[in-house]
Design a protein around this motif. Structure first.
Motif, short mmCIF file in Angstrom:
data_model
loop_
_atom_site.label_atom_id
_atom_site.label_comp_id
_atom_site.label_asym_id
_atom_site.label_seq_id
_atom_site.Cartn_x
_atom_site.Cartn_y
_atom_site.Cartn_z
N TYR A 467 4.42 17.18 -20.73
CA TYR A 467 3.69 16.94 -19.50
C TYR A 467 2.19 16.84 -19.81
N PRO A 468 1.55 15.73 -19.43
CA PRO A 468 0.13 15.54 -19.75
C PRO A 468 -0.75 16.69 -19.29
N HIS A 469 -0.51 17.20 -18.06
CA HIS A 469 -1.42 18.24 -17.56
C HIS A 469 -1.31 19.53 -18.36
N ASP A 470 -0.15 19.78 -18.98
CA ASP A 470 -0.01 20.96 -19.83
C ASP A 470 -0.92 20.87 -21.04
N VAL A 471 -0.93 19.69 -21.67
CA VAL A 471 -1.79 19.49 -22.84
C VAL A 471 -3.26 19.57 -22.41
N GLU A 472 -3.58 18.94 -21.30
CA GLU A 472 -4.97 18.94 -20.82
C GLU A 472 -5.47 20.36 -20.57
N ARG A 473 -4.70 21.15 -19.88
CA ARG A 473 -5.13 22.51 -19.57
C ARG A 473 -5.23 23.37 -20.82
N THR A 474 -4.29 23.20 -21.73
CA THR A 474 -4.32 23.99 -22.96
C THR A 474 -5.57 23.66 -23.77
N ASN A 486 -11.67 17.19 -16.71
CA ASN A 486 -12.34 15.97 -17.14
C ASN A 486 -11.82 15.49 -18.50
N GLY A 487 -10.53 15.63 -18.66
CA GLY A 487 -9.85 15.08 -19.82
C GLY A 487 -8.51 14.54 -19.38
N GLY A 495 5.24 0.77 -31.21
CA GLY A 495 6.53 0.72 -31.87
C GLY A 495 7.16 2.09 -31.87
N GLU A 496 6.31 3.11 -31.76
CA GLU A 496 6.70 4.48 -31.46
C GLU A 496 5.58 5.08 -30.62
N GLU A 497 5.91 6.12 -29.85
CA GLU A 497 4.93 6.67 -28.93
C GLU A 497 3.99 7.64 -29.63
N HIS A 498 2.70 7.57 -29.27
CA HIS A 498 1.68 8.46 -29.80
C HIS A 498 0.97 9.15 -28.64
N LEU A 499 0.71 10.44 -28.79
CA LEU A 499 -0.04 11.18 -27.78
C LEU A 499 -1.53 11.00 -28.03
N VAL A 500 -2.27 10.69 -26.96
CA VAL A 500 -3.72 10.50 -27.04
C VAL A 500 -4.39 11.37 -25.99
N LEU A 501 -5.46 12.06 -26.40
CA LEU A 501 -6.30 12.83 -25.48
C LEU A 501 -7.68 12.20 -25.44
N VAL A 502 -8.16 11.88 -24.25
CA VAL A 502 -9.56 11.48 -24.04
C VAL A 502 -10.22 12.61 -23.26
N GLN A 503 -11.22 13.24 -23.85
CA GLN A 503 -11.80 14.45 -23.27
C GLN A 503 -13.34 14.35 -23.25
N GLU A 504 -13.89 14.64 -22.05
CA GLU A 504 -15.34 14.69 -21.93
C GLU A 504 -15.87 15.98 -22.56
N VAL A 505 -17.07 15.89 -23.15
CA VAL A 505 -17.70 17.03 -23.80
C VAL A 505 -19.04 17.32 -23.12
N LYS A 506 -19.28 18.57 -22.77
CA LYS A 506 -20.57 18.98 -22.20
C LYS A 506 -21.63 18.93 -23.30
N PRO A 507 -22.68 18.14 -23.11
CA PRO A 507 -23.61 17.90 -24.22
C PRO A 507 -24.41 19.14 -24.65
N ASN A 508 -24.60 20.10 -23.76
CA ASN A 508 -25.44 21.25 -24.09
C ASN A 508 -24.65 22.44 -24.64
N VAL A 544 -14.21 9.68 -18.03
CA VAL A 544 -12.82 9.78 -17.58
C VAL A 544 -12.73 9.37 -16.11
N ARG A 545 -11.93 8.36 -15.84
CA ARG A 545 -11.85 7.78 -14.50
C ARG A 545 -10.90 8.58 -13.60
N LYS A 546 -11.29 8.66 -12.32
CA LYS A 546 -10.48 9.35 -11.32
C LYS A 546 -10.43 8.51 -10.05
N THR A 547 -9.42 8.77 -9.22
CA THR A 547 -9.35 8.13 -7.92
C THR A 547 -10.36 8.78 -6.98
N THR A 548 -10.50 8.20 -5.80
CA THR A 548 -11.43 8.78 -4.82
C THR A 548 -11.01 10.17 -4.37
#
Length: 590
Positions: A467-474, A486-487, A495-508, A544-548
């Motif tokens: 489940y994507p949200h499990d990976v995101e929260r962890t 924000n990830g 040809g086979e499935e790969h898991l990808v995480l796109v995660q925002e980083v706080k610059p400070n 990271v894009r979100k709906t309204t």
């Protein structure tokens, strides 16, 4: 089907009838090679009665019992004991086994309202300590392989009906909100019958496999189907298979296994890693039904495996592409026994528009493998938005009815109304209620079921739902630099499935100064917690894009990555993902 009202009745009959016949052969790896442990029907019955008497004495009859075991004879004895006790078995991954942790099992224990935990003596100390630490002081724990607990003579046959629950099958992946499929004795008997009819299995056949026993395909296909038939099975652990795939094929040869299989990746692994020298020692002519399910089925896998192992007597007609899920107990459809898999090309653009048709000229095409025909279910293809049934060749959500379909998820009435009681509208006889929404996309053509994709954002890798949200929260709990919410996690198909995480980083944040180290920590965490490799893309805030309404737009983020339109601060991509992104036109957006 069998004349039995419950699966408990069936097993009691089989054990009385078959006595000293082998029910299961368990293969254990050792320094000296593979060691076989035999469990007869009579031995299974004696142990099940003993453990069941302990459960009944603890008041677990009618309650849920958590099973935490490696893949072993002790699991089978404990599961059968739950049937004998009138308890509801709850198979779950053993903490510490293949990357699973206590946190993942805690959610299942709480949700299922477990009365007792069964395990073995090697794991009981850690499990008892976890129960005490987590505050589950009222949950009894028993190491079932230790003598002196329970009295077979004190066991009493439970009062069960076909509607009584046999077990809860928790869908893999979700830790925050686990969902347990309520499988009744009637559901189980119905699906074992459907498996027998579809696979052509008989009591003379030996089944065999390596899938985890808590996995629906491992439990229902490799353990309970032999009991249903009055047959036998040869079983090995997932770890043994993953370390040496050749051992699986060697077991099929040595024990004359007729029926057994696994996810698509298992066949790929054998094709890649079995050497010519090993191949020369194999005779796979006994393998008549090679089940391929639990993840997308690839035509190239079927072709490559069939060609590679043809010298060992394997034939393409042995492949048994199939489709099913925990919510239908297991099997929905399968390729008829003795028939080669049906493979066809489909116009890729038309599929995206909801139509299954032949490609024209040089138009891009997708190769689809049929998941077989439907015999014991009613299956419709339905528009997921309008709930109107689609014509033949139309792509839509796969909806299912049948005796094997569970009544729903444990304690999820609102979800059950949506998922298990869906209504087809617009038909000539008015609304048609009581359908299971599978969340999978597909089409029916000439009686064949083609699975084309998934509505769900669930990721399916190596036969496991993640489940994507499990990976995101962890991940977001790992470091203050990783902004919660924000990830986004998604899969990319190369040809086979790969898991990808796109995660925002706080610059400070302090760790933002060393992004390669942070990315390495994230990849290690994903590998440890979810047992998969992951590609990591670290980006600046606002990427990271979100709906309204604030929902993550995972599909859009996948599209931006694949089209090369993300500007990473730092990224670590698996080779297949890197190649896909590198092939995209040079156009980036932030």
């Amino acid at each position: 089907m069998t004349g039995f009202g419950t699966f408990t009745e069936l097993v009691l009959h089989r054990t009385a009838e078959l006595g000293e016949k082998d029910a299961f052969i368990f293969l254990h790896d050792s320094a000296a090679g593979s060691q076989a442990e035999h469990l007869s029907y009579q031995g299974l019955d004696a142990e099940a009665r003993r453990i069941a008497s302990w459960l009944q004495a603890k008041g677990a009859e009618g309650g849920q019992v958590l099973l935490l075991y490696p893949s072993s004879a002790d699991f089978v004895k404990a599961f059968t004991a739950c049937l004998y006790a009138g308890a509801v078995a709850v198979p779950a991954p053993l903490p510490g086994d293949q990357g699973h942790h206590f946190a993942r099992v805690s959610g299942i224990l709480r949700d299922a309202e477990v009365k007792a935990v069964l395990t073995d003596s090697a794991n009981e100390p850690n499990i008892s300590a976890w129960l005490a630490e987590a505050g589950f002081t009222d949950v009894a724990c028993l190491a079932t392989d230790l003598p002196g607990h329970g009295d077979a003579s004190a066991w009493r046959e439970p009062r069960l009906t076909p509607e009584s629950l046999a077990f809860l099958q928790y869908t893999s992946g979700s830790t925050s909100s686990p969902k347990g499929v309520m499988v009744s004795h009637f559901n189980l008997l119905s699906n074992e019958y459907a498996i027998q009819r579809s696979a052509g299995s008989e009591k003379e056949h030996r089944l065999g496999g390596w899938l985890p026993f808590y996995h629906d395909m491992g439990l229902i296909g490799h353990i309970l189907q032999p009991l249903w038939l009055g047959g036998s099975a040869a079983l090995m652990s997932p770890v043994s298979f993953l370390k040496r795939p050749f051992r699986w094929l060697q077991m099929i040869d040595q024990y004359q296994v007729s029926i057994g299989g696994g996810p698509n990746f298992a066949f790929d692994l054998c094709t890649r890693r079995v050497t010519d020298e090993q191949l020369a020692t194999l005779d796979l002519s006994s393998w008549k039904v090679a089940c391929n399910g639990a993840e997308p089925i690839r035509a190239e896998t079927i072709r490559a495996f069939s060609e590679r192992f043809a010298p060992a007597g394997f034939t393409p007609e042995a492949f048994f592409p199939c489709y099913g899920m925990a919510e239908t107990t297991l099997l929905v459809s399968g390729t008829p026994y003795g028939k080669a898999p049906v493979v066809r090309n489909a116009d890729a653009a038309a599929l995206e528009l909801g139509v299954l048709r032949e490609p024209v000229g040089e138009a891009p095409a997708r190769t689809l493998v049929s998941s077989g025909v439907i015999r014991d279910f009613d299956v419709r293809i339905v528009d997921p938005q309008s709930h109107v049934e689609q014509p033949e060749g139309g792509v839509g959500e796969i909806w299912v009815k049948g005796d094997s379909v569970a009544s729903g998820y444990w304690k999820r009435p609102e979800t059950n109304a949506e998922i298990f009681q869906a209504v087809i509208v617009g038909g000539p006889e008015g609304p048609d209620a009581g359908w299971l929404r599978t969340g999978d996309l597909g089409a029916l053509e000439a009686g064949e079921l083609y699975v084309t994709g998934r509505l769900k954002e669930m990721i399916l890798i190596n036969g496991r739902n993640i489940y994507p949200h499990d990976v995101e929260r962890t991940v977001q709990a790992l470091d203050p630099a990783l902004a919660p919410g924000n990830g986004t996690v998604f899969s990319v198909d190369t040809g086979e499935e790969h898991l990808v995480l796109v995660q925002e980083v706080k610059p400070n944040a302090p760790s933002a100064a060393d992004l390669p180290a942070l990315a390495a920590q994230i990849r290690q965490l994903i590998s440890r917690e979810f047992t998969v490799a992951g590609s990591v893309v670290l980006v600046k805030p606002g990427t990271v894009r979100k709906t309204t309404s604030g929902k993550l737009q995972r599909t859009l983020m996948r599209q931006l990555l694949v089209e090369g339109k993300l500007v990473p601060l730092h990224e670590v991509l698996e080779d297949g993902v890197q190649a896909l992104v590198s092939a995209a036109p040079l156009a980036t957006v932030s």
